[in-house]
Design a protein around this motif. Structure first.
Motif, mmCIF file in Angstrom:
data_model
loop_
_atom_site.group_PDB
_atom_site.id
_atom_site.type_symbol
_atom_site.label_atom_id
_atom_site.label_comp_id
_atom_site.label_asym_id
_atom_site.label_seq_id
_atom_site.Cartn_x
_atom_site.Cartn_y
_atom_site.Cartn_z
ATOM 1 N N LEU A 98 0.882 -1.172 0.000
ATOM 2 C CA LEU A 98 0.000 0.000 0.000
ATOM 3 C C LEU A 98 0.917 1.219 0.000
ATOM 4 O O LEU A 98 1.660 1.450 0.958
ATOM 5 C CB LEU A 98 -0.904 -0.034 1.222
ATOM 6 N N THR A 99 0.925 1.961 -1.094
ATOM 7 C CA THR A 99 1.897 3.047 -1.258
ATOM 8 C C THR A 99 1.377 4.414 -0.830
ATOM 9 O O THR A 99 2.160 5.270 -0.424
ATOM 10 C CB THR A 99 2.367 3.139 -2.717
ATOM 11 N N ASN A 100 0.067 4.641 -0.978
ATOM 12 C CA ASN A 100 -0.488 5.952 -0.653
ATOM 13 C C ASN A 100 -1.830 5.784 0.052
ATOM 14 O O ASN A 100 -2.615 4.907 -0.313
ATOM 15 C CB ASN A 100 -0.715 6.793 -1.918
ATOM 16 N N PHE A 101 -2.069 6.664 1.027
ATOM 17 C CA PHE A 101 -3.325 6.664 1.759
ATOM 18 C C PHE A 101 -3.754 8.121 1.939
ATOM 19 O O PHE A 101 -3.051 8.906 2.562
ATOM 20 C CB PHE A 101 -3.153 5.969 3.104
ATOM 21 N N TYR A 102 -4.885 8.447 1.346
ATOM 22 C CA TYR A 102 -5.403 9.813 1.402
ATOM 23 C C TYR A 102 -6.722 9.831 2.171
ATOM 24 O O TYR A 102 -7.489 8.868 2.109
ATOM 25 C CB TYR A 102 -5.668 10.351 -0.009
ATOM 26 N N THR A 103 -6.971 10.929 2.862
ATOM 27 C CA THR A 103 -8.253 11.124 3.524
ATOM 28 C C THR A 103 -8.719 12.545 3.266
ATOM 29 O O THR A 103 -7.921 13.436 2.963
ATOM 30 C CB THR A 103 -8.159 10.942 5.058
ATOM 31 N N SER A 104 -10.000 12.744 3.403
ATOM 32 C CA SER A 104 -10.578 14.085 3.424
ATOM 33 C C SER A 104 -11.976 13.952 4.008
ATOM 34 O O SER A 104 -12.628 12.920 3.841
ATOM 35 C CB SER A 104 -10.618 14.724 2.033
ATOM 36 N N PRO A 105 -12.430 14.963 4.727
ATOM 37 C CA PRO A 105 -13.777 14.894 5.285
ATOM 38 C C PRO A 105 -14.807 14.728 4.168
ATOM 39 O O PRO A 105 -14.628 15.249 3.066
ATOM 40 C CB PRO A 105 -13.948 16.245 5.982
ATOM 41 N N ILE B 81 -2.600 5.087 12.642
ATOM 42 C CA ILE B 81 -2.834 6.288 11.844
ATOM 43 C C ILE B 81 -3.450 7.344 12.754
ATOM 44 O O ILE B 81 -4.370 7.058 13.511
ATOM 45 C CB ILE B 81 -3.815 6.006 10.682
ATOM 46 N N THR B 82 -2.936 8.556 12.670
ATOM 47 C CA THR B 82 -3.500 9.680 13.411
ATOM 48 C C THR B 82 -3.885 10.767 12.428
ATOM 49 O O THR B 82 -3.047 11.223 11.652
ATOM 50 C CB THR B 82 -2.488 10.243 14.433
ATOM 51 N N ILE B 83 -5.148 11.156 12.448
ATOM 52 C CA ILE B 83 -5.635 12.281 11.651
ATOM 53 C C ILE B 83 -5.771 13.441 12.639
ATOM 54 O O ILE B 83 -6.646 13.440 13.488
ATOM 55 C CB ILE B 83 -7.002 11.984 10.992
ATOM 56 N N ALA B 84 -4.882 14.394 12.532
ATOM 57 C CA ALA B 84 -4.856 15.532 13.459
ATOM 58 C C ALA B 84 -5.022 16.817 12.658
ATOM 59 O O ALA B 84 -4.138 17.666 12.630
ATOM 60 C CB ALA B 84 -3.557 15.538 14.256
ATOM 61 N N ASP B 85 -6.169 16.937 11.990
ATOM 62 C CA ASP B 85 -6.373 18.092 11.123
ATOM 63 C C ASP B 85 -7.143 19.228 11.788
ATOM 64 O O ASP B 85 -7.434 20.234 11.161
ATOM 65 C CB ASP B 85 -7.060 17.670 9.821
ATOM 66 N N GLY B 86 -7.488 19.068 13.072
ATOM 67 C CA GLY B 86 -8.157 20.135 13.803
ATOM 68 C C GLY B 86 -9.642 20.266 13.511
ATOM 69 O O GLY B 86 -10.290 21.153 14.043
ATOM 70 N N ARG B 87 -10.173 19.407 12.683
ATOM 71 C CA ARG B 87 -11.594 19.486 12.345
ATOM 72 C C ARG B 87 -12.437 18.759 13.395
ATOM 73 O O ARG B 87 -11.953 17.863 14.069
ATOM 74 C CB ARG B 87 -11.853 18.876 10.979
ATOM 75 N N GLU B 88 -13.685 19.144 13.467
ATOM 76 C CA GLU B 88 -14.617 18.512 14.392
ATOM 77 C C GLU B 88 -15.607 17.641 13.630
ATOM 78 O O GLU B 88 -16.804 17.704 13.846
ATOM 79 C CB GLU B 88 -15.352 19.572 15.204
ATOM 80 N N VAL B 89 -15.093 16.817 12.724
ATOM 81 C CA VAL B 89 -15.928 15.913 11.938
ATOM 82 C C VAL B 89 -15.429 14.489 12.150
ATOM 83 O O VAL B 89 -14.285 14.278 12.550
ATOM 84 C CB VAL B 89 -15.909 16.258 10.430
ATOM 85 N N CYS B 90 -16.294 13.534 11.881
ATOM 86 C CA CYS B 90 -15.935 12.124 12.058
ATOM 87 C C CYS B 90 -15.918 11.346 10.756
ATOM 88 O O CYS B 90 -15.141 10.415 10.611
ATOM 89 C CB CYS B 90 -16.931 11.456 13.013
ATOM 90 N N LYS B 91 -16.762 11.717 9.807
ATOM 91 C CA LYS B 91 -16.887 10.937 8.579
ATOM 92 C C LYS B 91 -15.877 11.424 7.539
ATOM 93 O O LYS B 91 -15.878 12.588 7.150
ATOM 94 C CB LYS B 91 -18.302 11.010 8.042
ATOM 95 N N TYR B 92 -15.039 10.488 7.130
ATOM 96 C CA TYR B 92 -13.972 10.781 6.170
ATOM 97 C C TYR B 92 -14.040 9.834 4.984
ATOM 98 O O TYR B 92 -14.338 8.649 5.138
ATOM 99 C CB TYR B 92 -12.592 10.617 6.828
ATOM 100 N N ASP B 93 -13.743 10.364 3.807
ATOM 101 C CA ASP B 93 -13.498 9.548 2.634
ATOM 102 C C ASP B 93 -12.047 9.102 2.703
ATOM 103 O O ASP B 93 -11.175 9.862 3.152
ATOM 104 C CB ASP B 93 -13.727 10.350 1.348
ATOM 105 N N MET B 94 -11.785 7.871 2.265
ATOM 106 C CA MET B 94 -10.429 7.337 2.280
ATOM 107 C C MET B 94 -10.105 6.771 0.906
ATOM 108 O O MET B 94 -10.968 6.199 0.246
ATOM 109 C CB MET B 94 -10.295 6.237 3.338
ATOM 110 N N ARG B 95 -8.860 6.940 0.496
ATOM 111 C CA ARG B 95 -8.393 6.437 -0.811
ATOM 112 C C ARG B 95 -7.087 5.684 -0.592
ATOM 113 O O ARG B 95 -6.133 6.217 -0.006
ATOM 114 C CB ARG B 95 -8.185 7.604 -1.766
ATOM 115 N N PHE B 96 -7.040 4.456 -1.092
ATOM 116 C CA PHE B 96 -5.867 3.592 -0.948
ATOM 117 C C PHE B 96 -5.296 3.285 -2.326
ATOM 118 O O PHE B 96 -6.021 2.849 -3.210
ATOM 119 C CB PHE B 96 -6.273 2.274 -0.269
ATOM 120 N N GLU B 97 -4.008 3.502 -2.483
ATOM 121 C CA GLU B 97 -3.333 3.215 -3.749
ATOM 122 C C GLU B 97 -2.230 2.190 -3.504
ATOM 123 O O GLU B 97 -1.483 2.296 -2.533
ATOM 124 C CB GLU B 97 -2.741 4.491 -4.353
ATOM 125 N N PHE B 98 -2.141 1.227 -4.427
ATOM 126 C CA PHE B 98 -1.173 0.143 -4.303
ATOM 127 C C PHE B 98 -0.031 0.325 -5.289
ATOM 128 O O PHE B 98 -0.147 1.049 -6.264
ATOM 129 C CB PHE B 98 -1.874 -1.197 -4.559
#
Length: 110
Positions: free
Chosen positions: A37-44, A68-85
């Protein structure tokens, strides 16, 4: 009397400030595939662009896991995630949506 009022106001301000701060979202990511797994992206959810690669220069090898720690300062819980191999692995890019506040562990499968 003024001192008591000021102290009460400061206590209320401190409590409000503390509650407004977002907590870091922490979970374990497991790679249960046969590919790196080479890349892992997230965004609310609702944000139309992927944010920076969470891995940076790291990768997650088959069978490994990492915290994994998501420390983006946002007050949201639901995130989209993208995994690249890794290229040539035969695995397609995978996307998913999760409530990261509730998630303790996420395993990606083939």
């Amino acid at each position: 009397m003024k001192t008591k009022l000021v102290l009460t106001a400061l206590a209320l301000f401190a409590a409000t400030t503390f509650e407004a701060q977002a907590e870091d979202l922490v979970f374990k990511l497991k790679n249960n595939t046969g590919a790196v797994l080479t890349n892992f992206y997230t965004s609310p959810v609702g944000v139309n662009e992927w944010e920076d690669d969470v891995f940076g220069r790291q990768v997650l090898n088959p069978g490994e896991d990492m915290e994994i720690t998501i420390a983006d300062g946002r007050e949201v819980c639901k995130y989209d995630m993208r995994f690249e191999f890794e290229e040539g692995s035969g695995l397609d890019t995978t996307e998913d949506m999760q409530d990261l506040c509730e998630l303790g562990e996420y395993t990606i499968h083939e």
